[in-house]
Every structure is written in structure tokens, then in C-alpha cells.
Motif scaffolding. Structure first.
Motif, PDB file in Angstrom:
ATOM      1  N   ILE A 166       0.556  -0.798  -0.190  1.00  0.00           N
ATOM      2  CA  ILE A 166      -0.376  -0.188   0.330  1.00  0.00           C
ATOM      3  C   ILE A 166       1.395   1.317   0.222  1.00  0.00           C
ATOM      4  O   ILE A 166       0.628   2.501  -0.678  1.00  0.00           O
ATOM      5  N   THR A 213       1.450   4.563  -3.417  1.00  0.00           N
ATOM      6  CA  THR A 213       0.485   5.257  -2.360  1.00  0.00           C
ATOM      7  C   THR A 213       1.977   6.470  -2.892  1.00  0.00           C
ATOM      8  O   THR A 213       1.944   7.556  -3.142  1.00  0.00           O
ATOM      9  N   GLN A 259     -10.947  -5.304  -4.293  1.00  0.00           N
ATOM     10  CA  GLN A 259      -9.759  -4.958  -2.679  1.00  0.00           C
ATOM     11  C   GLN A 259      -8.370  -4.612  -4.524  1.00  0.00           C
ATOM     12  O   GLN A 259      -7.456  -3.293  -3.680  1.00  0.00           O
ATOM     13  N   ASN A 297      -9.226  -1.244  -5.689  1.00  0.00           N
ATOM     14  CA  ASN A 297      -9.136  -0.491  -4.330  1.00  0.00           C
ATOM     15  C   ASN A 297      -7.672   0.310  -3.645  1.00  0.00           C
ATOM     16  O   ASN A 297      -7.267   1.534  -3.382  1.00  0.00           O
ATOM     17  N   LYS A 310      -7.568   4.649  -3.907  1.00  0.00           N
ATOM     18  CA  LYS A 310      -6.637   4.905  -2.847  1.00  0.00           C
ATOM     19  C   LYS A 310      -5.858   5.322  -2.833  1.00  0.00           C
ATOM     20  O   LYS A 310      -5.661   7.116  -1.978  1.00  0.00           O
ATOM     21  N   GLU A 361      -6.770   8.261  -5.054  1.00  0.00           N
ATOM     22  CA  GLU A 361      -8.027   9.648  -4.736  1.00  0.00           C
ATOM     23  C   GLU A 361      -7.384  11.205  -4.356  1.00  0.00           C
ATOM     24  O   GLU A 361      -8.319  12.258  -4.578  1.00  0.00           O
ATOM     25  N   ASP A 392     -14.248   1.670  -4.440  1.00  0.00           N
ATOM     26  CA  ASP A 392     -14.377   2.938  -4.194  1.00  0.00           C
ATOM     27  C   ASP A 392     -15.221   3.633  -5.152  1.00  0.00           C
ATOM     28  O   ASP A 392     -15.336   3.637  -6.499  1.00  0.00           O
ATOM     29  N   ASN A 446     -13.590   6.278  -6.835  1.00  0.00           N
ATOM     30  CA  ASN A 446     -13.578   6.789  -8.354  1.00  0.00           C
ATOM     31  C   ASN A 446     -12.868   5.568  -9.105  1.00  0.00           C
ATOM     32  O   ASN A 446     -11.522   5.442  -9.555  1.00  0.00           O
TER      33      ASN A 446
END
Length: 846
Positions: A284, A288, A325, A328, A332, A335, A376, A378
Motif C-alpha cells: 500500500i 501511495t 480489493q 481499491n 485510495k 484519490e 471505491d 473513483n
């Protein structure tokens, strides 16, 4: 939008024609003749005002494009300024955003209701107003105005135009070719190498990028994914991300935002993590951080396109995580920056062909239905228009009504992967509109696909269109002059899915080839006939395109459809044919649709003929609604479709001298090739099902070719009789071939007269063979096996339906008893290989 009047077409003079490569496509801005401009130039605006245009923004592009277009079309040199006193100025073209116009002028046109990217265009009075809801909208309005001018339309108009959906993207399947010394290739691209990549990196020379952005903007497309959905993780290294920034900078003036496809396993592939589990905290963080870096470089980055757990691609299922999953994870990460994730619904595995219930068409619903509402906000799920894979005829994907809580987009294929690979003329909008205009009857109510993908049916703001365009470095962009109509039309339909297909191709033709009514009529006529013809000679009744699905997706090979886990499946045997997708006895695919549609597809009595074999397994003798049996329909359709293709070269030849020589010659080559290859298709499919069913053609056409001389029946010297695979790709199942120089000779037992001499041969990769036809020892003509220099389809290394090709020598004087000789010389890996010779009376096609 606004059709050229008949009167104007009648007044149009035939303008001089000059050589054109196709690089300008429909943005040629060719000069109008004086008969069209007469009476309009004196009152035409003499100045352009661009209110508050930002440097290198779409509004600046709109102003410069107006300058360029008006100069080309009308020969007028208009200056550009940003004067705030333009509101009451006469003979001025004002191009502006809505906010800037309101600030400068204080008064807006009445009933102005614009959404994002929409525009207002008014040519009434002595000034022109082009007002966009944003800068991009103003650019679209400018292009629409230039389209009117380019078609000689000086009508007084005032209208607002809004796009049907916010997402209108091009998808490019470009490869980096990392670790090679090669130009970037394009999967299912037939117009040359990538304009973005070479040798594993973003190219230094990106001069084609803004030209592509201009084309995209001219038809209202606002985004592009620049790399293959089978993504190379090395696109995410720092050098390439800086290259993505350079690409984005070049697209930005045209209002085109850049996105990229992701390799789901990138953290592991790049050697930075030992996992790509979407729920792992290190993964994650990795995504990011990577996303933050991308937005540092490209603040208006559009987002990610993801293909996962399909056709061998990595994905969340590897770790027993759901597809939602996986989606998303990326959603995330981007977003906070306003980006979106487009997650492809093209997810399927190999299946057991012997399992009667197994059906690849069920995969999308099986994978995604239970995930509805878990994505999600978006995330957009991108759905191929049909349940299989861009076939010549499919029903709409049932997934469109099975995930009502999830925003969706529709994926259309502009590049003709299964539909002739730009070597066959196939104008695609009529096919697309059978899907867009299909009523899915969600909850028993009217629910056209076009309303689902624009968000109207299920009340989604995020929605839209993706077109797999796959342009390349070829000057024709997509690989064929006429195929560019599909790119143009994709943009037009993404803007307005109810636009008329014929109106679109008429507009495109006038902009691309000029206003000559003979030229427009001929191209529009061929285009509108082309999809039905291709369907007829390649695969019909919903059996799909009977191409070779295990090799090049190009020539005929119906046997490849069955007995493999990748199959599209016909389940044909000696008595029956068709995929049983009923609930009562088959795979249950019909039951994935809403109740009203499911009921229609469940029964042969209510299933339309053009989808009969998609949903039902029936005897060859089954009578269709038309009254014909399935097998006789196959024979009739394949002969009718190929007969239509025979008319295309003749139609095109009627335009000689009315089109520039370069494009005339290149298009004629392809249409002539198509005419010959359609016969290969016709014979291969007809012969295959004649053999399988043992049912003869009622009209005695199949296996009856009185004008052919089989090459293997000729007197041969240094030629060897060889097998062809599939066998149906050769007349009488055999051909002759030589690696050296060989001759094939025969006495002609035909009445004396003029004939067309057609030679069917094979053109494989690996060399350029040479051929000559001689009559009584005198040369009739020569040719080379060099179609790879003129066509861009996926080539074959074998003697098969991909490599089969025809050449014809017209008007040859023959006397009964003359000696015909075919001489062939192989070259490198290409044998000289011949199937048959046809001695055709004028006007006859064998």
C-alpha cells in the motif's frame, strides 16, 4: 451535425488534387473552391479574440487552430488578440471559457446549459461566439466550427453541445520492448511502431505526440492511456516517469490527460518488495509513494488502467483477495489527487472445452456481480462491448446490468483485431450502435446500453467510453486511409451515441477527401456496406468471426474455435452447430441478462437470426426465421459478402483523377487485396462446413469452380506439391512451392477472347519471392511476394488463410490452346507458393 446541402454539393467544383500522405487525416483544411466560398468571404470575421487564454492551454490551441484552419480553408490571415472589448465587436471570432466570457461581457447567450467540456457555438450575425464550459470545451467548439467551414457550410447556427459522458479515452496497447534494441511495438496495432516508446524507454523524439493530441481533441476525446494493458512494470522507473511527464506536457495543450496501465505485480517485478498483496501495508505504501511521485510530475494525471488476473496477468486473486480489493488499492492511492482507476472486466481463465457448461462468456458476470458496491467511488469498471472479445457480432455484455451500483465504461476496439486488421474495409459504427442501442431492460424498464455507459440509467456521474485505437508511426496513423473513419467516428459517438453512422462517415469523407459528390457517395456507400459484407464472409448467425484465434486473429480457421481452453467455441460436429447458452440445457449465459432479455434469448423462436448460433446449438438443417436452413444461410451469406467486396475496387477506380494519386493508389491496393482475400474466406468457411456437415450447397457453388486450374494439376518443374494447413485454405487442399526457381505450365482449353487471369498464391514472412505469368513464353506480368511492404496485418510464417493472397491481370488476350506458365522464385525463408490460376471471362468471379 449539420449536413451539407444538396445544392452546395451540386455547386462544388472539382478542385485540383495533390499528393497526400494521410498525416493530416481529417484536419487537412483543404482550400474550398470559389464556387463554394462565393458571397461569404466579404462578410467573414477578420479577427480572432481568445479571452484569458493561458499559455500552452487548450484555449490557446483553439485560437491557433482557428488561425490555421481559416487560412487553409478560406485563404484568410486572421490575427489573434485577447481584447476585452470583443463583446460588441463586429466581424470577430470570440473563443472563450464560460467564466471569462461572463466576466468580460456580462451577458451570456440565452438558454446556455453547459456541462464539463461542453460548448456554445453561434455564427449568427457578423460575429462568431465559441464559448466552452472550460478551455477544453472551447477547443472542441473551435474544431466543430472548422468542421463546418471545411465542409463549405456557412449556415447561421446557434447551438449548445455537451458530451454524453465525462470519460472519453483512447487506449493504446503500446509496448516498451524493454531489453531489446527495437522500436516500441503495438499489440494489435497495424499502423507502425509506437509514437511513445523504444528500447524500453519513452522516446526522445515525441514530435508525433502533439499531432495525435490534436486529432483526439478534434473529435472530443479527452484522455489517453499510453501503454499496453499487458503492462511493463519498467514504465514506473524514474527515467520513464519523467518521460511520461514529457508526453503529458505535449498532450496538455489539446486537453488530453494522460493515464497509464499498471502491472499489478510491479513492486515485486521491479525488485523492491517480495510481495504485491494489495492488503499488505508495504505494498500500500509503495503504491501511495509511487502515485504521489507521478502527480508531482504530472499534476493533471488522469489515472490508472488495470488488467488483472486475465490471460496470465498478475492480480489480487494470487493472494486470495478480491478484484475490488485490488482496484481499491490504486483508488485510495490516487484519490487525494483526483485521479480515477479504470479496472477492466476482461477477466477469464482457460476452460475445459469438454465441459458442456463451461463458457468464457459467463466470466465477467461471475467475477464481478458479487462485487457490486464494493469498489471505491473513483473506480470505473471498463466492460468490453460483448461477452467474448471484439467479435463481428456479439450480444451486449450482460455485465452492464449486473453491477448497477458500480460506474462503468464501454470498451470498443477501433483497431480491427478480428475484423480484417485495417486490410479489409470495415466501417465499425453500425456494429457499435447495435450494442449502444440495445435495450437491456434493467428492472423491466427501458435501459439502452448508451444510457448505462453515460450513467443515466443507474445515476452515476463517473462513466464513459474507451476506444482501443492503436495508432502508430505510419503516416496513415492507423494503417489505412479508410480505416481512419473509425477513429473519427469513435470520438463522435462518445460525444453523442445517437449520432447517425452515415452522417458521421459523410462528414469524415468531406473533411478527408473533399466535397466532390462522386467521391463522397462512393466512400460512404462502400463504408456502409462493409461491416455487413465482412460479417457475411467471415462468420454470421452469431457464430462470431471464424478467424484463427490461436495465431494471428486474421485469416479463416474455424477449427481453431473448438477443442481448446481459449475458444470462442462453435461446438460444431457433423450434425449440429452453435453454443448452447440457454438456462434449460446450456451454459446459462442467457440467464445472466435481465428477465425480458433472458426470455428472448432462451428460445429459438424469439432469438434473432443474427444471434441464433450464439445462444443455441441446432442442426445444420434448422430453419431460421428467414426460412433458410443454417447451412444454406452460411453458403449464401459467404458468397453474398464476398460478392460485395468484389465491387469495392471497381467503385474506387471510378474515382481515379478525383483523389490525389498517392492515396488513390494505396487505397486501391487494399481494396483489391480485400476482394481477393474475401474469396479465401468464402471458400475456406464454405468448404469446412461442407466437409463437416456433408450437406451440399443448393446452388452448387461450393466445390464448383469451373474457371480454376489447380496448380498441382499443372506440369511442374522444380515445384513440389505441398500441404496447406488448414487444408481449406487451398483449393482442393493442395498447393505447390519452391525454394529455388520453378515453373508450372498448362494448355488453356478456353474459347479465344479476353480474360482476367487471377493467381492465388501465398505471401509468408521471411523473404520476398518473385513471380511471372507467361503466355506462349511471353510475359503477361510480374509481381513480388512483398505485401508486407503495403499491408500491416499480423503476418504468417505458414501456407494458410493468413498468407493466401491474389493478383489479377486484366484483359489478357487468350487463344484456345495457348500455353500458360507461372514462374516462381523463392527468396530466403519465403517459398514461391501457388494455389491455383483462374481464367475468368470478363465480369466473372470464380
Amino acid at each position: 451535425m449539420i449536413l451539407q446541402s444538396l445544392v452546395l454539393l451540386l455547386l462544388t467544383a472539382i478542385a485540383p488534387v495533390f499528393a497526400e500522405t494521410g498525416i493530416d487525416a481529417w484536419l487537412r483544411y483543404a482550400p474550398l473552391s470559389s464556387s463554394v466560398t462565393r458571397g461569404h468571404l466579404n462578410s467573414f470575421p477578420n479577427h480572432i479574440v481568445a479571452l484569458n487564454a493561458t499559455k500552452d492551454g487548450p484555449l490557446s490551441s483553439a485560437a491557433s487552430e482557428l488561425q490555421k484552419g481559416i487560412k487553409g480553408i478560406l485563404g484568410l490571415n486572421l490575427g489573434v488578440s485577447s481584447s476585452q472589448k470583443s463583446c460588441s465587436a463586429q466581424k470577430t471570432i470570440v473563443v472563450s471559457t464560460l467564466d471569462s466570457y461572463k466576466s468580460a461581457c456580462g451577458k451570456l447567450p440565452p438558454k446556455l446549459d453547459l456541462i464539463q467540456d461542453g460548448y456554445w457555438l453561434s455564427t449568427k450575425g457578423e460575429s462568431v461566439q465559441i464559448i466552452g464550459q472550460n478551455e477544453r470545451g472551447a477547443l472542441y467548439g473551435a474544431f466543430q466550427y472548422l468542421s463546418l467551414l471545411g465542409q463549405g457550410n456557412f449556415s447561421q447556427v446557434a447551438f449548445a453541445s455537451n458530451p454524453s459522458a465525462p470519460i472519453r479515452w483512447s487506449n493504446q496497447w503500446d509496448n516498451l520492448n524493454a531489453g531489446t534494441a527495437a522500436h516500441g511495438s503495438i499489440e494489435r496495432g497495424y499502423g507502425g511502431v509506437s509514437i511513445f516508446f523504444e528500447n524500453g524507454y519513452v522516446k526522445k523524439d515525441l514530435s508525433r505526440v502533439p499531432l495525435y493530441g490534436r486529432l483526439l481533441a478534434s473529435v472530443g476525446l479527452n484522455g489517453i492511456v499510453i501503454n499496453n494493458v499487458n503492462a511493463d512494470a519498467t514504465l514506473l522507473n524514474e527515467t520513464n516517469l519523467e518521460g511520461v511527464k514529457r508526453i503529458a506536457d505535449l498532450f496538455r495543450p489539446w486537453g488530453v490527460q494522460v493515464g497509464i496501465s499498471l502491472n499489478f505485480a510491479s513492486p515485486q517485478v521491479l525488485g523492491e518488495l517480495d510481495t504485491f498483496d494489495p492488503l499488505d501495508e508495504t505494498v500500500i505504501k509503495w503504491w501511495t509513494d509511487k502515485s504521489n511521485r507521478i502527480y508531482e510530475l504530472v499534476p493533471d494525471f488522469a489515472g490508472y488502467l488495470v488488467k488483472a488476473n486475465s490471460e496470465g496477468q498478475p492480480g489480487p486473486l494470487t493472494y486470495n483477495r478480491t478484484l475490488s480489493q485490488g482496484a481499491n488499492l490504486f483508488a485510495k492511492a490516487i484519490e487525494p489527487h483526483g485521479g480515477i482507476v479504470v479496472f477492466r472486466a476482461f477477466v477469464y481463465d482457460q476452460l475445459n472445452e469438454t465441459d458442456w457448461k463451461a463458457d468464457r462468456a459467463n466470466a465477467a458476470v461471475e467475477f464481478f456481480k458479487d462485487l457490486d458496491g464494493q469498489f471505491d467511488s473513483n473506480v470505473l469498471v471498463q466492460i468490453k462491448f460483448g461477452p467474448i472479445d471484439f467479435q463481428v457480432r456479439e450480444p451486449p455484455s450482460p455485465l452492464f446490468v449486473n453491477i448497477p451500483k458500480t460506474p462503468v465504461s464501454i470498451e470498443l476496439e477501433v483497431t480491427q483485431e478480428y475484423l480484417g486488421q485495417q486490410c479489409h474495409l470495415v466501417y465499425l459504427p453500425p456494429l457499435w450502435q447495435t450494442i449502444l442501442g440495445f435495450d437491456m431492460r434493467a428492472n423491466g424498464r427501458q435501459s439502452y446500453i448508451r444510457d448505462i455507459v453515460t450513467g443515466k440509467t443507474f445515476n452515476h456521474k463517473l462513466s464513459g467510453y474507451a476506444g482501443v485505437i492503436n495508432i502508430g508511426m505510419n503516416d496513415t496513423w492507423i494503417g489505412s486511409h479508410l480505416a481512419m473513419s473509425n477513429m473519427f467516428a469513435f470520438g463522435r459517438l462518445a460525444w453523442n451515441p445517437q449520432a447517425d453512422s452515415q452522417d458521421i462517415v459523410e462528414e469524415w469523407t468531406r473533411l478527408t477527401f473533399g466535397l466532390n459528390r462522386d467521391v463522397v457517395s462512393a466512400i460512404v456507400s462502400m463504408s456502409m456496406k462493409s461491416w455487413p459484407a465482412y460479417e457475411d464472409y467471415s462468420g454470421n448467425l452469431g457464430i462470431q468471426t471464424l478467424t484463427d484465434i490461436l495465431y494471428t486473429h486474421y485469416g479463416a480457421n474455424p477449427a481453431s474455435q473448438d477443442n481448446n481452453g481459449w475458444g470462442q467455441w462453435t461446438r460444431a460436429d457433423s450434425k449440429t452447430i452453435g453454443m448452447d447458452r440457454t438456462v434449460s440445457n446450456g451454459t446459462g449465459n442467457a440467464g445472466q441478462y435481465a428477465k425480458d432479455v433472458a426470455h428472448m434469448f432462451e428460445y429459438t423462436q424469439t432469438t434473432p437470426d443474427d444471434l441464433m448460433l450464439w445462444f443455441h446449438h441446432v442442426p445444420y438443417t434448422f430453419k431460421l426465421h428467414s426460412g433458410k436452413t443454417v447451412i444454406q444461410h452460411f453458403y449464401d451469406a459467404h458468397y453474398a459478402g464476398s460478392a460485395t467486396a468484389q465491387t469495392f475496387p471497381t467503385t474506387w477506380k471510378s474515382l481515379e483523377g478525383q483523389i490525389d494519386a498517392e492515396r488513390y493508389k494505396e487505397v486501391l491496393y487494399r481494396l483489391t487485396y480485400q476482394a481477393g482475400h474475401s474469396l479465401v474466406w468464402r471458400d475456406a468457411i464454405s468448404e469446412f462446413y461442407r466437409n463437416l456437415s456433408s450437406i451440399p450447397d443448393q446452388l452448387n457453388r461450393v466445390r464448383n469452380h469451373p474457371h480454376r486450374i489447380e496448380a498441382e494439376a499443372m506440369d511442374l518443374s522444380d515445384f513440389t506439391i505441398v500441404d496447406v494447413d488448414p487444408t481449406e485454405c487451398a483449393s482442393k487442399y493442395k498447393a505447390i512451392a519452391t525454394n529455388g526457381t520453378g515453373t508450372a505450365t498448362t494448355k488453356l482449353n478456353v474459347p479465344s477472347g479476353k480474360y482476367n487471369v487471377a493467381v492465388n498464391y501465398y505471401d509468408v514472412m521471411g523473404g520476398i519471392a518473385n513471380y511471372e505469368v507467361l503466355l506462349n513464353g511471353k510475359s503477361v506480368g510480374t509481381w513480388k511476394g512483398d505485401s508486407e511492404n503495403y499491408l500491416g496485418h499480423d503476418y504468417s510464417s505458414f501456407l494458410d488463410c493468413h498468407s493466401a493472397i491474389r493478383i489479377t491481370f486484366e484483359g489478357v488476350k487468350i487463344k484456345k490452346g495457348d500455353t500458360l506458365t507461372i514462374k516462381g522464385t523463392g527468396n530466403a525463408l519465403e517459398q514461391a507458393a501457388i494455389d491455383y490460376v483462374s481464367i475468368l471471362p470478363q465480369g466473372v468471379v470464380d
